[in-house]
Structure formats: structure tokens, C-alpha cells
Design an enzyme around this catalytic site. Structure first.
Site, PDB file in Angstrom:
ATOM      1  N   CYS A  70       0.890  -1.156   0.000  1.00 20.41           N
ATOM      2  CA  CYS A  70       0.000   0.000   0.000  1.00 20.41           C
ATOM      3  C   CYS A  70       0.930   1.207   0.000  1.00 20.41           C
ATOM      4  CB  CYS A  70      -0.981  -0.036   1.166  1.00 20.41           C
ATOM      5  SG  CYS A  70      -0.197  -0.173   2.781  1.00 20.41           S
ATOM      6  N   CYS A 118       4.934   4.246 -13.020  1.00 24.29           N
ATOM      7  CA  CYS A 118       4.071   4.369 -14.190  1.00 24.29           C
ATOM      8  C   CYS A 118       2.877   5.219 -13.786  1.00 24.29           C
ATOM      9  CB  CYS A 118       3.627   2.971 -14.619  1.00 24.29           C
ATOM     10  SG  CYS A 118       2.463   2.979 -15.989  1.00 24.29           S
TER      11      CYS A 118
HETATM   12 ZN   LIG Z   1       0.732   1.655 -15.310  1.00 22.02          ZN
END
Ligand SMILES: [Zn+2]
Length: 134
Positions: A70, A118
Site C-alpha cells: 500500500c 508508471c
Molecule cells: Zn501503469
């Protein structure tokens, strides 16, 4: 007898994160939208995790190692990892999953140490940028 959940550091996870046998499971809730994520990670928010564990088993077919995290991996990450370990135990079919791990210091630690991230909006990231930047 329940499975043990072990911890892994971000440094050890980085070279493993692109391997086809490893799935990274992000159990943060809304933070994923704002802060980015580990490339290739699956998004299973902790709020609905308990109801979606059978989906997760499907999603990780062919993987033998699951790494949960998390934001800090102090509450939600370890809780979901244990919940999932117990779930596999009760199903009596672990789907080939051998290792259940928790990423130490969570996503915040990963980010703080400059690991690749990302920012796509997919719930199951394809991790393309991981392969480009790792
Ligand atoms: Zn991603």
C-alpha cells in the site's frame, strides 16, 4: 497451519518486478490515481479486497509470487496479504502461488528511492514503461 507472509525490500523487488512469475498487488485506494504506481502492478483497493480475492486468483494465474503493498505497507498491505494467504488456505487450492510477500515501506518507499513508476490509468497496468526504464 497458515502461510507466512514475508517482507521484501524495494531493492530486491526491482529486478524481480518484470519477471513473468511475479505479480505486484497494489492495495492502495484512491492514491493510485494521483501518485502513480509500480509498473505492471495490479490494482486491488483494500476497501473491496475481501470481495475480490477470487478475481485476484484468476488474475495471477501462472504466477508463483505475489508482492502486496500500500502506501507505507504498514496496515493495508500486510492485512490484505494475510487475508489472501488465509483465503488460499481455506480454498485448499493455492493456484500455484508459493510466496506471499509485502513490499517494505510500500509505494512511498519505492518512490522515495527513485524506482521506476508508471502513471497509466489502467487497473491492470501492462508495465510497458517498466521495461523501458528498468
Ligand atoms: Zn501503469
Amino acid at each position: 497451519m497458515s502461510r507466512t507472509v514475508t517482507y521484501i525490500t524495494d531493492t530486491r523487488l526491482l529486478p524481480m518486478s518484470c519477471r513473468p512469475n511475479v505479480a505486484i498487488v497494489d492495495v492502495r485506494d484512491h492514491e493510485r490515481q494521483y501518485d502513480g504506481h509500480i509498473p505492471g502492478s495490479l490494482h486491488y483497493p483494500s476497501g473491496t479486497f475481501g470481495n475480490r480475492m477470487s478475481n485476484l486468483v484468476q488474475d495471477v494465474q501462472g504466477k508463483d509470487t505475489l508482492v502486496f503493498h500500500c502506501a507505507l505497507s504498514q496496515v493495508r498491505g500486510p492485512n490484505c496479504a494475510r487475508m489472501f494467504a488465509n483465503y488460499l488456505e481455506e480454498r485448499n487450492d493455492d493456484g500455484g502461488i508459493r510466496n506471499i510477500m509485502v513490499l517494505e515501506n510500500g509505494y512511498n518507499g519505492w518512490l522515495a528511492t527513485g524506482k521506476p513508476i508508471c502513471r497509466c490509468t489502467s487497473t491492470s497496468c501492462d508495465g510497458v514503461s517498466a521495461r523501458l526504464t528498468a
